[in-house]
Design a protein around this motif. Sequence first.
Motif, mmCIF file in Angstrom:
data_model
loop_
_atom_site.group_PDB
_atom_site.id
_atom_site.type_symbol
_atom_site.label_atom_id
_atom_site.label_comp_id
_atom_site.label_asym_id
_atom_site.label_seq_id
_atom_site.Cartn_x
_atom_site.Cartn_y
_atom_site.Cartn_z
ATOM 1 N N ALA A 1 0.692 -1.255 0.309
ATOM 2 C CA ALA A 1 0.048 0.057 0.055
ATOM 3 C C ALA A 1 0.526 1.317 -0.238
ATOM 4 C CB ALA A 1 -0.693 -0.006 1.066
ATOM 5 N N PHE A 2 1.796 1.026 0.652
ATOM 6 C CA PHE A 2 2.554 2.898 0.744
ATOM 7 C C PHE A 2 3.802 2.546 -0.781
ATOM 8 C CE2 PHE A 2 7.434 4.471 1.490
ATOM 9 C CZ PHE A 2 6.822 5.472 2.116
ATOM 10 N N SER A 3 3.656 1.571 -1.290
ATOM 11 C CA SER A 3 4.142 1.688 -2.745
ATOM 12 C C SER A 3 3.180 2.314 -3.553
ATOM 13 C CB SER A 3 4.432 0.673 -3.505
ATOM 14 O OG SER A 3 3.691 -0.638 -3.723
ATOM 15 N N ALA A 4 2.266 2.259 -3.531
ATOM 16 C CA ALA A 4 1.080 3.101 -4.255
ATOM 17 C C ALA A 4 0.786 4.277 -3.695
ATOM 18 C CB ALA A 4 -0.149 1.545 -4.120
ATOM 19 N N ASP A 5 1.700 4.525 -3.048
ATOM 20 C CA ASP A 5 1.325 5.903 -2.314
ATOM 21 C C ASP A 5 -0.262 6.305 -1.520
ATOM 22 O OD1 ASP A 5 3.602 6.539 -3.322
ATOM 23 O OD2 ASP A 5 2.397 7.671 -5.760
ATOM 24 N N LEU A 6 -1.162 5.167 -1.343
ATOM 25 C CA LEU A 6 -1.348 5.214 0.004
ATOM 26 C C LEU A 6 -1.498 5.377 1.220
ATOM 27 C CD1 LEU A 6 -3.879 2.100 -0.325
ATOM 28 C CD2 LEU A 6 -4.064 4.407 -1.673
ATOM 29 N N GLU A 7 -2.039 7.042 1.939
ATOM 30 C CA GLU A 7 -2.016 7.978 2.510
ATOM 31 C C GLU A 7 -2.381 6.826 4.013
ATOM 32 O OE1 GLU A 7 -2.854 11.452 2.995
ATOM 33 O OE2 GLU A 7 -2.117 12.722 0.869
ATOM 34 N N TYR A 8 -3.347 6.307 4.213
ATOM 35 C CA TYR A 8 -4.456 5.181 5.352
ATOM 36 C C TYR A 8 -3.904 3.924 4.763
ATOM 37 C CZ TYR A 8 -8.560 6.684 3.461
ATOM 38 O OH TYR A 8 -10.315 7.182 3.166
ATOM 39 N N ILE A 9 -4.604 3.036 6.031
ATOM 40 C CA ILE A 9 -4.975 1.462 5.522
ATOM 41 C C ILE A 9 -6.360 1.408 6.714
ATOM 42 C CG2 ILE A 9 -5.335 -1.142 5.771
ATOM 43 C CD1 ILE A 9 -1.992 -0.853 4.039
ATOM 44 N N ALA A 10 -7.399 1.656 7.051
ATOM 45 C CA ALA A 10 -7.946 1.008 7.627
ATOM 46 C C ALA A 10 -8.559 -0.484 7.283
ATOM 47 C CB ALA A 10 -9.311 1.770 7.028
ATOM 48 N N ALA A 11 -8.722 -1.453 8.853
ATOM 49 C CA ALA A 11 -8.929 -2.762 9.260
ATOM 50 C C ALA A 11 -9.289 -2.885 9.766
ATOM 51 C CB ALA A 11 -7.885 -3.619 8.494
ATOM 52 N N PRO A 12 -9.463 -4.340 10.627
ATOM 53 C CA PRO A 12 -9.991 -4.668 12.194
ATOM 54 C C PRO A 12 -8.770 -5.459 12.479
ATOM 55 C CG PRO A 12 -11.163 -5.955 9.752
ATOM 56 C CD PRO A 12 -10.381 -5.638 9.576
ATOM 57 N N ASP A 13 -7.478 -5.271 12.370
ATOM 58 C CA ASP A 13 -7.043 -5.843 12.834
ATOM 59 C C ASP A 13 -5.062 -5.808 11.982
ATOM 60 O OD1 ASP A 13 -5.334 -6.622 15.041
ATOM 61 O OD2 ASP A 13 -5.835 -8.229 15.128
ATOM 62 N N PHE A 14 -4.417 -5.592 12.999
ATOM 63 C CA PHE A 14 -3.138 -5.430 11.746
ATOM 64 C C PHE A 14 -2.212 -6.731 12.576
ATOM 65 C CE2 PHE A 14 -4.779 -1.391 11.137
ATOM 66 C CZ PHE A 14 -4.253 -0.998 10.041
ATOM 67 N N PHE A 15 -1.467 -7.341 11.789
ATOM 68 C CA PHE A 15 -0.323 -8.836 12.694
ATOM 69 C C PHE A 15 1.314 -7.866 12.158
ATOM 70 C CE2 PHE A 15 1.261 -12.230 12.939
ATOM 71 C CZ PHE A 15 1.591 -12.485 14.040
ATOM 72 N N GLY A 16 1.940 -8.347 13.110
ATOM 73 C CA GLY A 16 3.756 -8.604 12.478
ATOM 74 C C GLY A 16 3.764 -6.942 12.062
ATOM 75 N N ILE A 17 3.255 -5.941 12.286
ATOM 76 C CA ILE A 17 3.711 -4.499 11.940
ATOM 77 C C ILE A 17 5.301 -4.359 12.395
ATOM 78 C CG2 ILE A 17 3.388 -1.947 11.010
ATOM 79 C CD1 ILE A 17 1.321 -4.052 9.707
ATOM 80 N N VAL A 18 6.140 -4.516 11.987
ATOM 81 C CA VAL A 18 7.847 -3.864 11.894
ATOM 82 C C VAL A 18 8.126 -2.849 11.994
ATOM 83 C CG1 VAL A 18 8.141 -6.240 13.078
ATOM 84 C CG2 VAL A 18 8.808 -5.883 10.937
ATOM 85 N N LYS A 19 7.436 -2.086 10.797
ATOM 86 C CA LYS A 19 8.378 -0.925 9.899
ATOM 87 C C LYS A 19 7.056 -0.735 9.110
ATOM 88 C CE LYS A 19 12.036 -3.928 8.596
ATOM 89 N NZ LYS A 19 12.703 -3.856 7.400
ATOM 90 N N LYS A 20 6.499 0.298 10.187
ATOM 91 C CA LYS A 20 5.585 1.189 9.785
ATOM 92 C C LYS A 20 5.647 2.216 8.683
ATOM 93 C CE LYS A 20 1.569 4.136 11.356
ATOM 94 N NZ LYS A 20 2.417 5.496 11.420
#
Length: 401
Positions: A372-391
């Motif tokens: 999503a970052f490479s697609a230049d999006l500014e946010y992601i909204a989701a029920p849950d996030f897992f294993g995010i080590v490089k935000k």
Amino acid sequence: MHSQDTTKYLIHLKIEAEGVVQKSDVVGAIFGQTEGLLGEELDLRELQRTGRMGRIDVQIASVKGETKGDVHMASSLDKAETAILAASLETIDRVGPCIARVKVDRIEDIRVTKRQQIISRARELLIESFDEGSIDTNAIMDSVRESSRIEKIVELGEEKLPAGPNVQDSDAIIVVEGRADVINLLKYGIKNAIAVEGTNIPETIIRLCNRKTATAFVDGDRGGDLILSELVQVAEIDFVAISPRGRSVEDMTRKEIIKPLRNKIPVEYIINKEGEVDIPELHHRMDLIDTSTQERARKHREGVRIQKQPGSLEWHMAEVKEKHTARILSEKRDILKESDADLVDDLLTHMPPDGHGLIIDRMVDQRMVDYAFSADLEYIAAPDFFGIVKKPVSMKLIKIS
């Protein structure tokens, strides 16, 4: 749990004991009374370690002071070796403190059983599917998607351990019991799991745990307790997650999987003075977390709920919830594109020029964030996030239940 890819035979045993015994007693008797009996080449522990014998599945019940039941053992040995090993099990004459009798009921050729299933199913398809003119397209799509997930399993180390495709590259891993657990986690987008495949912890697991943040995720039974205890003794485990009592990771739904992973416990919280896992304390802490979660949910239901105004992120989440859907939104939160959540990669690849954010009804992992970052999006909204080590600093991760 055993590898469905290599299993040739399934040994069916009948067992009787003159007293009340537990599953662990039966397993201990099998290992203890066959050790050294057939030499190193057919040593049961070594066969399990190398994957040529599967786990020992014990189903017993005690009635009026006697214990009876069945034992199943999967084998990838040849026919003669399997028969010799099966015969050696009939020499077991005690289970725990009790006199016992073990009898080989039959040795099932798994390949013959599968062929019979294929023939039976082919007959059904010949009668039903051709008469109807076509096979259900949705069923085909579901089957293809499921197959694509399973094909992403890789084998790591000399032990050829089943693992998700992201284990090597991820900073965090999840250590589970068997191949079926890895498949189930892949089904719900969790790609950094690796299986120990038995109670003898492989060197590959130990090396990975030394380099990465490791979470042990085990079944809620005695077998899970034993594997966890050994894992903590030989490997650097950072967190512990456990299934509800009596549940296996391989059978759990997405929601059931996410809950214990979200509520994982730092391993130092459950280590006693002797440096061992305090199993009762672990289950006690998990029960407290579960009770607390239920209480928060009750208060939320009784309190003032978030107003889901049309066009708000909450409104969009309510729209996609339980539909497994993903949406690309504009800056004004208009819907630009929509697809199945499993096809989000294609959605991000063909990003509209005014795409601003992603709202999705599934758990988001590091790979999706990077995409999503490479697609230049500014946010992601989701029920849950897992294993995010490089935000990414410029991207918001918005959790909406």
